[in-house]
Design a protein around this motif. Structure first.
Motif, PDB file in Angstrom:
ATOM      1  N   VAL A  27      -4.790   3.197  24.895  1.00 56.24           N
ATOM      2  CA  VAL A  27      -4.084   2.409  23.893  1.00 56.24           C
ATOM      3  C   VAL A  27      -4.968   2.355  22.662  1.00 56.24           C
ATOM      4  CG1 VAL A  27      -3.039   0.185  23.340  1.00 56.24           C
ATOM      5  CG2 VAL A  27      -3.120   0.954  25.713  1.00 56.24           C
ATOM      6  N   SER A  28      -4.398   2.694  21.525  1.00 55.10           N
ATOM      7  CA  SER A  28      -5.134   2.653  20.272  1.00 55.10           C
ATOM      8  C   SER A  28      -4.452   1.645  19.359  1.00 55.10           C
ATOM      9  CB  SER A  28      -5.137   4.044  19.631  1.00 55.10           C
ATOM     10  OG  SER A  28      -5.881   4.037  18.443  1.00 55.10           O
ATOM     11  N   SER A  29      -5.255   0.898  18.617  1.00 52.10           N
ATOM     12  CA  SER A  29      -4.674  -0.063  17.677  1.00 52.10           C
ATOM     13  C   SER A  29      -5.427   0.024  16.357  1.00 52.10           C
ATOM     14  CB  SER A  29      -4.719  -1.477  18.244  1.00 52.10           C
ATOM     15  OG  SER A  29      -6.042  -1.851  18.541  1.00 52.10           O
ATOM     16  N   PHE A  30      -4.673  -0.215  15.288  1.00 49.01           N
ATOM     17  CA  PHE A  30      -5.254  -0.225  13.963  1.00 49.01           C
ATOM     18  C   PHE A  30      -4.363  -1.054  13.058  1.00 49.01           C
ATOM     19  CE2 PHE A  30      -2.833   3.706  14.508  1.00 49.01           C
ATOM     20  CZ  PHE A  30      -1.978   3.722  13.420  1.00 49.01           C
ATOM     21  N   THR A  31      -4.890  -1.397  11.904  1.00 43.22           N
ATOM     22  CA  THR A  31      -4.124  -2.158  10.922  1.00 43.22           C
ATOM     23  C   THR A  31      -3.839  -1.257   9.737  1.00 43.22           C
ATOM     24  OG1 THR A  31      -5.149  -4.220  11.612  1.00 43.22           O
ATOM     25  CG2 THR A  31      -4.112  -4.203   9.445  1.00 43.22           C
ATOM     26  N   LEU A  32      -2.588  -1.297   9.293  1.00 44.23           N
ATOM     27  CA  LEU A  32      -2.142  -0.496   8.163  1.00 44.23           C
ATOM     28  C   LEU A  32      -1.908  -1.418   6.967  1.00 44.23           C
ATOM     29  CD1 LEU A  32      -1.572   2.551   8.044  1.00 44.23           C
ATOM     30  CD2 LEU A  32       0.826   2.023   8.351  1.00 44.23           C
ATOM     31  N   ALA A  33      -2.565  -1.133   5.852  1.00 44.23           N
ATOM     32  CA  ALA A  33      -2.339  -1.877   4.611  1.00 44.23           C
ATOM     33  C   ALA A  33      -1.217  -1.173   3.862  1.00 44.23           C
ATOM     34  CB  ALA A  33      -3.605  -1.908   3.763  1.00 44.23           C
ATOM     35  N   VAL A  34      -0.086  -1.846   3.719  1.00 41.19           N
ATOM     36  CA  VAL A  34       1.099  -1.264   3.096  1.00 41.19           C
ATOM     37  C   VAL A  34       1.388  -2.022   1.805  1.00 41.19           C
ATOM     38  CG1 VAL A  34       3.551  -0.761   3.382  1.00 41.19           C
ATOM     39  CG2 VAL A  34       2.014  -0.652   5.366  1.00 41.19           C
ATOM     40  N   ASN A  35       1.343  -1.305   0.682  1.00 41.61           N
ATOM     41  CA  ASN A  35       1.627  -1.928  -0.609  1.00 41.61           C
ATOM     42  C   ASN A  35       3.080  -2.370  -0.686  1.00 41.61           C
ATOM     43  OD1 ASN A  35      -0.934  -1.637  -1.705  1.00 41.61           O
ATOM     44  ND2 ASN A  35      -0.469   0.359  -2.587  1.00 41.61           N
ATOM     45  N   ARG A  36       3.295  -3.523  -1.293  1.00 40.54           N
ATOM     46  CA  ARG A  36       4.667  -3.968  -1.548  1.00 40.54           C
ATOM     47  C   ARG A  36       5.229  -3.153  -2.699  1.00 40.54           C
ATOM     48  NH1 ARG A  36       3.941 -10.494  -0.850  1.00 40.54           N
ATOM     49  NH2 ARG A  36       3.381 -10.368   1.358  1.00 40.54           N
ATOM     50  N   SER A  37       6.535  -2.971  -2.703  1.00 37.93           N
ATOM     51  CA  SER A  37       7.152  -2.091  -3.694  1.00 37.93           C
ATOM     52  C   SER A  37       7.325  -2.750  -5.060  1.00 37.93           C
ATOM     53  CB  SER A  37       8.508  -1.601  -3.178  1.00 37.93           C
ATOM     54  OG  SER A  37       9.351  -2.704  -2.933  1.00 37.93           O
ATOM     55  N   PHE A  38       7.041  -4.024  -5.170  1.00 36.48           N
ATOM     56  CA  PHE A  38       7.205  -4.709  -6.451  1.00 36.48           C
ATOM     57  C   PHE A  38       5.894  -5.381  -6.849  1.00 36.48           C
ATOM     58  CE2 PHE A  38       8.157  -7.667  -3.087  1.00 36.48           C
ATOM     59  CZ  PHE A  38       7.480  -8.806  -3.457  1.00 36.48           C
ATOM     60  N   VAL A  39       5.743  -5.590  -8.152  1.00 39.59           N
ATOM     61  CA  VAL A  39       4.589  -6.300  -8.684  1.00 39.59           C
ATOM     62  C   VAL A  39       5.115  -7.366  -9.625  1.00 39.59           C
ATOM     63  CG1 VAL A  39       2.457  -6.112 -10.013  1.00 39.59           C
ATOM     64  CG2 VAL A  39       3.187  -4.203  -8.583  1.00 39.59           C
ATOM     65  N   ARG A  40       4.720  -8.605  -9.389  1.00 40.88           N
ATOM     66  CA  ARG A  40       5.115  -9.678 -10.299  1.00 40.88           C
ATOM     67  C   ARG A  40       4.339  -9.532 -11.602  1.00 40.88           C
ATOM     68  NH1 ARG A  40       4.979 -13.605  -5.523  1.00 40.88           N
ATOM     69  NH2 ARG A  40       7.180 -13.703  -4.958  1.00 40.88           N
ATOM     70  N   GLN A  41       5.024  -9.810 -12.681  1.00 41.80           N
ATOM     71  CA  GLN A  41       4.417  -9.672 -13.995  1.00 41.80           C
ATOM     72  C   GLN A  41       3.151 -10.516 -14.081  1.00 41.80           C
ATOM     73  OE1 GLN A  41       7.179 -10.228 -17.161  1.00 41.80           O
ATOM     74  NE2 GLN A  41       5.661  -9.951 -18.756  1.00 41.80           N
ATOM     75  N   GLY A  42       2.070  -9.887 -14.514  1.00 44.80           N
ATOM     76  CA  GLY A  42       0.802 -10.589 -14.677  1.00 44.80           C
ATOM     77  C   GLY A  42      -0.020 -10.685 -13.398  1.00 44.80           C
ATOM     78  N   GLU A  43       0.461 -10.130 -12.301  1.00 48.44           N
ATOM     79  CA  GLU A  43      -0.268 -10.185 -11.036  1.00 48.44           C
ATOM     80  C   GLU A  43      -0.616  -8.779 -10.559  1.00 48.44           C
ATOM     81  OE1 GLU A  43       1.732 -12.376  -7.999  1.00 48.44           O
ATOM     82  OE2 GLU A  43       1.999 -14.157  -9.245  1.00 48.44           O
ATOM     83  N   GLU A  44      -1.576  -8.712  -9.666  1.00 47.25           N
ATOM     84  CA  GLU A  44      -1.925  -7.433  -9.048  1.00 47.25           C
ATOM     85  C   GLU A  44      -0.949  -7.129  -7.918  1.00 47.25           C
ATOM     86  OE1 GLU A  44      -5.977  -6.783  -7.930  1.00 47.25           O
ATOM     87  OE2 GLU A  44      -6.710  -8.043  -9.557  1.00 47.25           O
TER      88      GLU A  44
END
Length: 141
Positions: A27-44
């Motif tokens: 059994v292998s496990s890992f964490t995937l960082a998935v970018n959200r498809s939207f960016v709020r104005q003025g935020e990263e």
């Protein structure tokens, strides 16, 4: 009913490997960082950190070829499970149980080759709950 998830993201660290006690299945496990498809104005841009679990041959594939920072694709299903911890508290986790894994990045910027160039852009490894030794001849690319 349909329970299918398709994700593309970056590994936050190398996959961790364990074996089941009953039949020694990998059994292998890992964490995937998935970018959200939207960016709020003025935020990263925000990312979600999604735990992934992979069994059998797919687990061996992930542990052999996936490394921290790589962009990969995962197809699987969402699973929620619970257990009682050492203090008797009920704990819950929601994770993706992967059935297909792939490479999702192109050529490295420094001009060197990467795993995706060496093995192809997609590595479709079917999810099995049986452990067997995988060799390069067993890979579908």
């Amino acid at each position: 009913m349909v329970n299918t998830v398709v994700l593309i993201g970056r590994l936050t660290k190398d996959p961790e490997v364990r074996y089941t006690q009953t039949n020694n299945t990998m059994v292998s496990s890992f964490t995937l960082a998935v970018n959200r498809s939207f960016v709020r104005q003025g935020e990263e841009r925000q990312a979600d950190f999604i735990p992934i679990v992979v069994w059998g041959k797919s687990a061996e594939f992930a542990s052999k070829y996936f490394k921290k920072g790589m962009q990969v694709s995962v197809v699987g299903r969402i699973q929620t499970r619970s257990w009682d911890d050492q203090n008797g508290q009920k704990r819950y986790v929601t994770e993706v149980v992967a059935s297909e894994l792939g490479f999702a990045e192109g050529r490295r910027e420094d001009g060197g080759s990467n795993v995706a160039e060496t093995f192809g852009s997609i590595a479709d490894v079917s999810n099995t709950n049986e452990f067997s030794t995988i060799t390069d001849d067993d890979l579908p690319f």
